[in-house]
Design an enzyme around this catalytic site. Structure first.
Site, PDB file in Angstrom:
ATOM      1  N   VAL A 148       0.834  -1.202   0.000  1.00 31.85           N
ATOM      2  CA  VAL A 148       0.000   0.000   0.000  1.00 31.85           C
ATOM      3  C   VAL A 148       0.872   1.257   0.000  1.00 31.85           C
ATOM      4  O   VAL A 148       0.553   2.242  -0.657  1.00 31.85           O
ATOM      5  CB  VAL A 148      -0.972  -0.017   1.208  1.00 31.85           C
ATOM      6  CG1 VAL A 148      -1.700   1.310   1.338  1.00 31.85           C
ATOM      7  CG2 VAL A 148      -1.978  -1.149   1.058  1.00 31.85           C
ATOM      8  N   GLU A 149       1.992   1.216   0.724  1.00 33.59           N
ATOM      9  CA  GLU A 149       2.833   2.416   0.831  1.00 33.59           C
ATOM     10  C   GLU A 149       3.602   2.732  -0.450  1.00 33.59           C
ATOM     11  O   GLU A 149       3.741   3.888  -0.813  1.00 33.59           O
ATOM     12  CB  GLU A 149       3.820   2.275   1.998  1.00 33.59           C
ATOM     13  CG  GLU A 149       3.172   2.293   3.363  1.00 33.59           C
ATOM     14  CD  GLU A 149       2.537   3.646   3.701  1.00 33.59           C
ATOM     15  OE1 GLU A 149       2.770   4.631   2.977  1.00 33.59           O
ATOM     16  OE2 GLU A 149       1.790   3.697   4.689  1.00 33.59           O
TER      17      GLU A 149
END
Ligand code: CA
Length: 405
Positions: free
Chosen positions: A134-135
């Site tokens: 996600v990052e």
């Protein structure tokens, strides 16, 4: 120290005072004024950096070639943030089929180091991989904005008070320690760095050198990046014995007013995991209905709050949890999301916050953001009024509140 992704930051920054580049009459004059203000800001920063042990040599190297603020970053801060996107829209992008396939390939490739990280920090590999995905999409999108200039731009403009000046001083401390060079210290426009998108203060507190080369390298070392995520989650209180939560199916007639308790009690009350597996016999949970009663229902644990502490957004936390499950081979969500977006907009949320505060049910900020505090207040109101306590803030609920004297 909390950290924010650009998405959240844009929303936060949008609410803050925007310092214009001065009242200069021409673009050239405005640019010159911006540069001289920036130079004064850097000069005033120097003694504070030196007080933290940053040498003149490191300081000069950090600011070499930076003559003024980054106008693109200032423009970004003035844009409306995406904080208002519904959770289901966010999940479509964050937990895509392509990302799941890429994550599973990474899990196979990095299996030995993930096993060592799991053993050392007690955080499951799927959660660590989900954060990484996600990052930065598993390191592929770690950001290419030079961090010192980004933070200096935000700090000079005094967005969020002193937050970015403190982060800038922390970034200079990182350079002083030699973990990374100014050229390689890159990330998002909002100062989140490397494959894990840590703000500098989070880096100083939690980044680790797990490959043993003497540098905490969240930019170039996958091993350091993954271990730093796990170290941070452990420090935030990740409970190794618990999942983040489960999608569940409620039995007919379930009393939503009793939305918190032991997982075993939920099982006894007829709550079932949507994937057909059994709920664990120990641990606490609470029901979370991010789309209201018509959408998926989750039974979340304290580990969900740990994920939220990493990044203060319900959508983010749900995306990390669900992506982790999918990487581990779990199924898609069983319940459909609402067809119609029945959430309140920001002004509606502020009106609701103020109405609930007037009744002594809400003590949080009147910031127009839906989060755990507002959810709790909505539930208390729903319980008092005999409504299904799903904690979901809708226009119908605001109307209900307004009709009550
Ligand atoms: Ca290292």
């Amino acid at each position: 120290m909390r950290r924010w992704t650009p998405v959240v930051l844009a929303a936060l920054l949008g609410a803050g005072p925007v310092q214009a580049a001065g009242a200069a009459s021409t673009p050239a004059a405005a640019a010159m004024e911006a540069r001289s203000g920036f130079a004064a800001f850097v000069a005033a920063l120097r003694p504070d950096a030196e007080a933290r042990g940053v040498t003149p040599r490191t300081f000069s190297a950090a600011f070499a070639g930076i003559s003024g603020p980054d106008p693109d970053i200032l423009a970004r801060t003035r844009k409306q943030g995406e904080f208002g996107r519904p959770v289901w829209d966010y999940l479509v992008g964050a937990v895509s089929a392509g990302r799941i396939a890429r994550g599973q390939a990474q899990a196979r490739r990095l299996a030995p180091v993930l096993a060592r990280i799991e053993a050392r920090y007690g955080v499951p590999r799927w959660i660590v991989l989900a954060f990484w995905g996600v990052e930065s999409d598993f390191g592929a999108s770690a950001g290419s904005v030079p961090t010192i200039r980004a933070l200096a731009t935000l700090a000079e403009a005094k967005f969020r008070g002193a937050l970015f000046r403190d982060e800038l001083l922390a970034a200079l401390t990182i350079l002083e320690r030699g973990d990374v060079t100014p050229e390689r210290m890159k990330g998002s426009w909002a100062g989140a760095m490397g494959q894990v998108q840590f703000l500098p203060s989070s880096f100083l507190a939690h980044a680790v050198d797990f490959d043993g080369d003497g540098h905490r390298d969240i930019w170039g070392s996958e091993t350091d990046a993954l271990a730093s995520i796990a170290a941070y989650l452990k420090a935030l209180g990740w409970n190794p014995g618990l999942s983040w939560g489960y999608e569940v199916i409620l039995p007919p007639g379930f009393d939503l007013a009793r939305y918190r308790g032991n997982l075993a009690d939920f099982a006894q009350r007829g709550v079932r995991r949507a994937d057909g597996e059994a709920l664990p016999g120990a641990g606490l949970g609470s029901l979370f209905l991010p789309g209201g009663l018509g959408g998926p229902v989750f039974l979340i644990t304290d580990n969900f709050e740990v994920v939220r502490a990493y990044n203060t957004s319900d959508s983010y936390a749900l995306a990390v949890g669900h992506l982790a499950d999918r990487l581990a081979g779990g199924p898609v969500l069983a319940a459909p999301w609402p067809v119609r977006d029945a959430r309140l907009d920001k002004a509606g949320l502020q009106a609701l916050q103020s109405g609930l505060a007037g009744r002594g049910l809400y003590a949080g900020e009147g910031d127009g953001r839906a989060g755990p505090k507002l959810r709790e207040a909505v539930r208390q109101y729903q319980i008092a009024e005999g409504l299904p306590a799903d904690g979901y803030a809708t226009p119908a609920l605001l109307d209900h509140l307004r009709r009550r004297p």
